[in-house]
Design a protein around this motif. Structure first.
Motif, PDB file in Angstrom:
ATOM      1  N   THR A 272       0.872  -1.345   0.140  1.00 51.65           N
ATOM      2  CA  THR A 272      -0.097  -0.331   0.264  1.00 51.65           C
ATOM      3  C   THR A 272       0.498   1.567  -0.106  1.00 51.65           C
ATOM      4  O   THR A 272      -0.047   2.489   0.173  1.00 51.65           O
ATOM      5  CB  THR A 272      -0.664  -0.725   1.461  1.00 51.65           C
ATOM      6  OG1 THR A 272      -0.521   0.520   2.082  1.00 51.65           O
ATOM      7  CG2 THR A 272      -2.245  -0.558   0.784  1.00 51.65           C
ATOM      8  N   VAL A 273       2.229   1.194   0.081  1.00 53.88           N
ATOM      9  CA  VAL A 273       3.189   1.983   0.200  1.00 53.88           C
ATOM     10  C   VAL A 273       3.302   3.308  -1.043  1.00 53.88           C
ATOM     11  O   VAL A 273       2.774   4.072  -1.071  1.00 53.88           O
ATOM     12  CB  VAL A 273       4.096   1.728   0.489  1.00 53.88           C
ATOM     13  CG1 VAL A 273       5.578   2.973   0.168  1.00 53.88           C
ATOM     14  CG2 VAL A 273       4.908   1.619   2.756  1.00 53.88           C
ATOM     15  N   PRO A 274       2.950   2.743  -2.050  1.00 58.05           N
ATOM     16  CA  PRO A 274       3.082   3.638  -3.484  1.00 58.05           C
ATOM     17  C   PRO A 274       1.161   3.997  -3.771  1.00 58.05           C
ATOM     18  O   PRO A 274       2.141   5.054  -3.725  1.00 58.05           O
ATOM     19  CB  PRO A 274       2.587   2.561  -4.469  1.00 58.05           C
ATOM     20  CG  PRO A 274       3.483   1.188  -4.000  1.00 58.05           C
ATOM     21  CD  PRO A 274       2.818   0.780  -2.728  1.00 58.05           C
ATOM     22  N   SER A 275       0.206   3.501  -3.009  1.00 56.91           N
ATOM     23  CA  SER A 275      -1.386   4.673  -3.065  1.00 56.91           C
ATOM     24  C   SER A 275      -0.694   5.752  -2.351  1.00 56.91           C
ATOM     25  O   SER A 275      -0.928   6.734  -2.369  1.00 56.91           O
ATOM     26  CB  SER A 275      -2.004   4.162  -2.529  1.00 56.91           C
ATOM     27  OG  SER A 275      -1.994   2.658  -3.841  1.00 56.91           O
ATOM     28  N   ARG A 276      -0.118   5.715  -1.213  1.00 57.50           N
ATOM     29  CA  ARG A 276      -0.156   6.722  -0.217  1.00 57.50           C
ATOM     30  C   ARG A 276       0.754   7.488   0.115  1.00 57.50           C
ATOM     31  O   ARG A 276       1.105   8.904  -0.017  1.00 57.50           O
ATOM     32  CB  ARG A 276       0.168   5.669   0.863  1.00 57.50           C
ATOM     33  CG  ARG A 276       0.810   6.692   2.160  1.00 57.50           C
ATOM     34  CD  ARG A 276      -0.832   7.087   3.335  1.00 57.50           C
ATOM     35  NE  ARG A 276      -0.261   8.025   4.663  1.00 57.50           N
ATOM     36  CZ  ARG A 276      -0.207   7.797   5.558  1.00 57.50           C
ATOM     37  NH1 ARG A 276      -0.785   6.526   5.390  1.00 57.50           N
ATOM     38  NH2 ARG A 276      -0.430   9.213   6.297  1.00 57.50           N
ATOM     39  N   SER A 277       2.052   7.369  -1.318  1.00 54.94           N
ATOM     40  CA  SER A 277       3.176   7.931  -1.792  1.00 54.94           C
ATOM     41  C   SER A 277       2.777   9.014  -3.122  1.00 54.94           C
ATOM     42  O   SER A 277       3.798   9.799  -3.312  1.00 54.94           O
ATOM     43  CB  SER A 277       4.001   7.549  -2.003  1.00 54.94           C
ATOM     44  OG  SER A 277       3.833   6.609  -3.224  1.00 54.94           O
ATOM     45  N   VAL A 278       1.220   8.625  -3.913  1.00 56.99           N
ATOM     46  CA  VAL A 278       1.854   9.171  -4.955  1.00 56.99           C
ATOM     47  C   VAL A 278       1.869  10.932  -4.936  1.00 56.99           C
ATOM     48  O   VAL A 278       2.349  11.502  -5.344  1.00 56.99           O
ATOM     49  CB  VAL A 278       0.194   8.993  -5.527  1.00 56.99           C
ATOM     50  CG1 VAL A 278      -0.331  10.028  -6.646  1.00 56.99           C
ATOM     51  CG2 VAL A 278       0.357   8.074  -6.169  1.00 56.99           C
ATOM     52  N   THR A 279       0.745  11.671  -3.916  1.00 63.53           N
ATOM     53  CA  THR A 279       0.888  13.241  -3.921  1.00 63.53           C
ATOM     54  C   THR A 279       1.820  14.032  -3.652  1.00 63.53           C
ATOM     55  O   THR A 279       2.979  13.961  -4.304  1.00 63.53           O
ATOM     56  CB  THR A 279      -0.110  13.676  -3.008  1.00 63.53           C
ATOM     57  OG1 THR A 279      -1.262  13.220  -3.250  1.00 63.53           O
ATOM     58  CG2 THR A 279      -0.558  14.998  -2.578  1.00 63.53           C
ATOM     59  N   SER A 280       2.890  12.535  -2.664  1.00 65.41           N
ATOM     60  CA  SER A 280       4.482  13.584  -2.303  1.00 65.41           C
ATOM     61  C   SER A 280       5.132  13.066  -2.978  1.00 65.41           C
ATOM     62  O   SER A 280       6.295  13.674  -3.261  1.00 65.41           O
ATOM     63  CB  SER A 280       4.263  12.958  -0.898  1.00 65.41           C
ATOM     64  OG  SER A 280       4.326  11.135  -1.093  1.00 65.41           O
ATOM     65  N   THR A 281       5.358  12.362  -4.093  1.00 64.73           N
ATOM     66  CA  THR A 281       6.075  11.963  -4.819  1.00 64.73           C
ATOM     67  C   THR A 281       5.595  12.816  -5.695  1.00 64.73           C
ATOM     68  O   THR A 281       6.672  13.385  -6.919  1.00 64.73           O
ATOM     69  CB  THR A 281       5.819  10.338  -5.705  1.00 64.73           C
ATOM     70  OG1 THR A 281       5.594   9.543  -4.511  1.00 64.73           O
ATOM     71  CG2 THR A 281       6.289  10.241  -7.064  1.00 64.73           C
ATOM     72  N   LEU A 282       4.374  13.167  -6.337  1.00 66.83           N
ATOM     73  CA  LEU A 282       4.262  14.814  -6.979  1.00 66.83           C
ATOM     74  C   LEU A 282       5.322  16.016  -6.877  1.00 66.83           C
ATOM     75  O   LEU A 282       5.354  16.628  -6.967  1.00 66.83           O
ATOM     76  CB  LEU A 282       2.867  14.787  -7.213  1.00 66.83           C
ATOM     77  CG  LEU A 282       1.720  13.513  -7.798  1.00 66.83           C
ATOM     78  CD1 LEU A 282       0.657  13.294  -8.483  1.00 66.83           C
ATOM     79  CD2 LEU A 282       2.500  13.127  -9.383  1.00 66.83           C
ATOM     80  N   ARG A 283       4.988  16.281  -5.599  1.00 71.27           N
ATOM     81  CA  ARG A 283       5.298  17.241  -4.952  1.00 71.27           C
ATOM     82  C   ARG A 283       6.132  17.406  -4.981  1.00 71.27           C
ATOM     83  O   ARG A 283       7.467  17.993  -5.448  1.00 71.27           O
ATOM     84  CB  ARG A 283       4.682  17.440  -3.806  1.00 71.27           C
ATOM     85  CG  ARG A 283       3.318  17.923  -3.309  1.00 71.27           C
ATOM     86  CD  ARG A 283       2.652  17.879  -2.478  1.00 71.27           C
ATOM     87  NE  ARG A 283       1.036  18.635  -2.091  1.00 71.27           N
ATOM     88  CZ  ARG A 283       0.224  17.762  -1.577  1.00 71.27           C
ATOM     89  NH1 ARG A 283       0.525  17.651  -0.437  1.00 71.27           N
ATOM     90  NH2 ARG A 283      -0.595  18.295  -1.510  1.00 71.27           N
ATOM     91  N   PHE A 284       7.218  16.025  -4.357  1.00 67.76           N
ATOM     92  CA  PHE A 284       8.638  16.466  -4.553  1.00 67.76           C
ATOM     93  C   PHE A 284       9.609  16.074  -5.687  1.00 67.76           C
ATOM     94  O   PHE A 284      10.319  16.094  -6.390  1.00 67.76           O
ATOM     95  CB  PHE A 284       9.065  15.480  -3.879  1.00 67.76           C
ATOM     96  CG  PHE A 284      10.907  14.318  -3.962  1.00 67.76           C
ATOM     97  CD1 PHE A 284      10.963  15.075  -2.816  1.00 67.76           C
ATOM     98  CD2 PHE A 284      11.587  14.510  -4.585  1.00 67.76           C
ATOM     99  CE1 PHE A 284      13.042  15.441  -2.596  1.00 67.76           C
ATOM    100  CE2 PHE A 284      12.485  13.409  -4.686  1.00 67.76           C
ATOM    101  CZ  PHE A 284      13.711  14.534  -3.412  1.00 67.76           C
TER     102      PHE A 284
END
Length: 289
Positions: A272-284
Motif C-alpha cells: 500500500t505504500v505506493p498509493s500513499r506516496s502518490v501526492t508526496s511523490t508528485l510534489r517532490f
C-alpha cells in the motif's frame, strides 16, 4: 377465480420472457481521461507497454516535466488521476507528464521485473523460488529508460530535458537507488519507495561507497535529489530497517549537494505504500526547482 388465472398467466408470460431474453452485452471498460498508451520494444524486442498521462493545455515554458513510473501496470492509474485532479486547484503539479513503464500483461505485476530491476540473482532464502527466473538486466533497462524511451517521449511531447524524475517501488525502488549511485545526473529527482536494498547487500554497499566518495570529492557535477519512503507495517521488516538506515547514511551528504527527504507512512504495508506516496511523490518531483 378469474383473478387467479390472470395472475398465473402473467407469471407464466414473465417467466417465458425471462428465459428468452438475450444475455446483456458486456459494457465497455473505463478509459482514463487525458491518457494514451503505446508500445516501445527494448533492444531485445520485449514489448514494453507505455502509459502516458498529459494535460490538455499546451506545455509550460521550457516544456513539461516528466515522471517515469516503474511497474506501470500497477502504478500508473493512481498517478495519472491524481495529476488530472490537481488541475482543479490550478496546481503546477498538473502541468506535467506521467510516463508509466509497464509490461505485456493484464496483471498488476510481471515476472519480467526481476530481469529489469535487478543486477543478479536474489539472496537466500528468496533464491529458492526465483533461482530459475531471468535476472541481472538492470543496466540494460536503465539504458532503455534514459535512451530509447526518453528519446521517444521527447519526440512525441514537448518536455523539459532538465526535469526528468523516476519513481520505483520495492525492486523498482532498488533500481532507483542503483540509478542514483551509478547515474547520479540521469534524473533530477529519484523516489525510492520501500526499496528492496537487501536484494544485493554487498553490491549495493560497494556502489554506495563509490557514490559517497565521488560526491564528497566533488567528482559528481549533478546529483538527483532523493526521497525515500516506506511503510510502518512493511511485510518484510528489512524494507523498513534498510530504508531508515539508508536515509541516515545519506543525510550527511547534504553538505555535498544531495537534497534528501524521507517518510515512514503510519499504518501502511509494503503493497500500500505506493498509493500513499502518490501526492508526496508528485510534489517532490515537480515542485520547482
Amino acid at each position: 377465480m378469474k383473478l387467479k388465472l390472470a395472475a398465473l398467466a402473467l407469471a407464466i408470460a414473465t417467466s417465458a420472457s425471462a428465459q428468452t431474453a438475450p444475455a446483456p452485452t458486456a459494457a465497455p471498460g473505463y478509459v482514463l481521461p487525458e491518457t494514451e498508451t503505446w508500445e516501445l520494444p527494448g533492444d531485445d524486442g520485449y514489448p514494453y507497454q507505455i502509459f502516458v498521462s498529459r494535460p490538455k493545455a499546451p506545455a509550460p515554458a521550457g516544456g513539461y516535466p516528466v515522471l517515469y513510473v516503474l511497474d506501470g501496470n500497477a502504478m500508473f492509474a493512481g498517478f495519472a488521476e491524481t495529476r488530472r485532479i490537481l488541475s482543479m486547484e490550478q496546481s503546477d503539479l498538473s502541468k506535467t507528464i506521467i510516463v508509466g513503464v509497464g509490461f505485456k500483461t493484464d496483471q498488476p505485476y510481471d515476472v519480467r521485473r526481476l530481469l529489469d530491476f535487478t543486477g543478479g540473482p536474489p539472496p537466500a532464502p528468496w533464491d529458492a523460488s526465483f533461482s530459475k527466473v531471468a535476472n541481472g538486466g538492470w543496466d540494460k533497462f536503465l539504458d532503455y529508460l534514459t535512451g530509447k524511451l526518453r528519446t521517444e517521449v521527447n519526440r512525441r511531447y514537448t518536455i523539459n530535458a532538465d526535469r526528468q524524475a523516476l519513481f520505483g517501488h520495492s525492486l523498482g525502488g532498488l533500481l532507483a537507488v542503483h540509478a542514483l549511485f551509478t547515474r547520479p545526473g540521469a534524473f533530477h529527482a529519484i523516489i525510492a519507495a520501500s526499496p528492496s536494498l537487501f536484494w544485493h547487500d554487498r553490491e549495493m554497499q560497494k556502489e554506495e561507497r563509490a557514490f559517497v566518495a565521488a560526491l564528497e570529492a566533488g567528482r559528481i557535477d549533478r546529483v538527483a535529489r532523493l526521497m525515500v519512503v516506506c511503510g510502518e507495517r512493511e511485510e518484510t521488516p528489512l524494507e523498513r530497517w534498510d530504508a531508515e538506515a539508508f536515509v541516515k547514511r545519506m543525510e550527511p551528504l547534504s553538505a555535498h549537494g544531495l537534497r534528501l527527504r524521507s517518510e515512514v507512512y503510519a499504518g501502511e504495508g509494503h503493497i500500500t505504500v505506493p498509493s500513499r506516496s502518490v501526492t508526496s511523490t508528485l510534489r517532490f518531483a515537480f515542485t520547482w526547482p
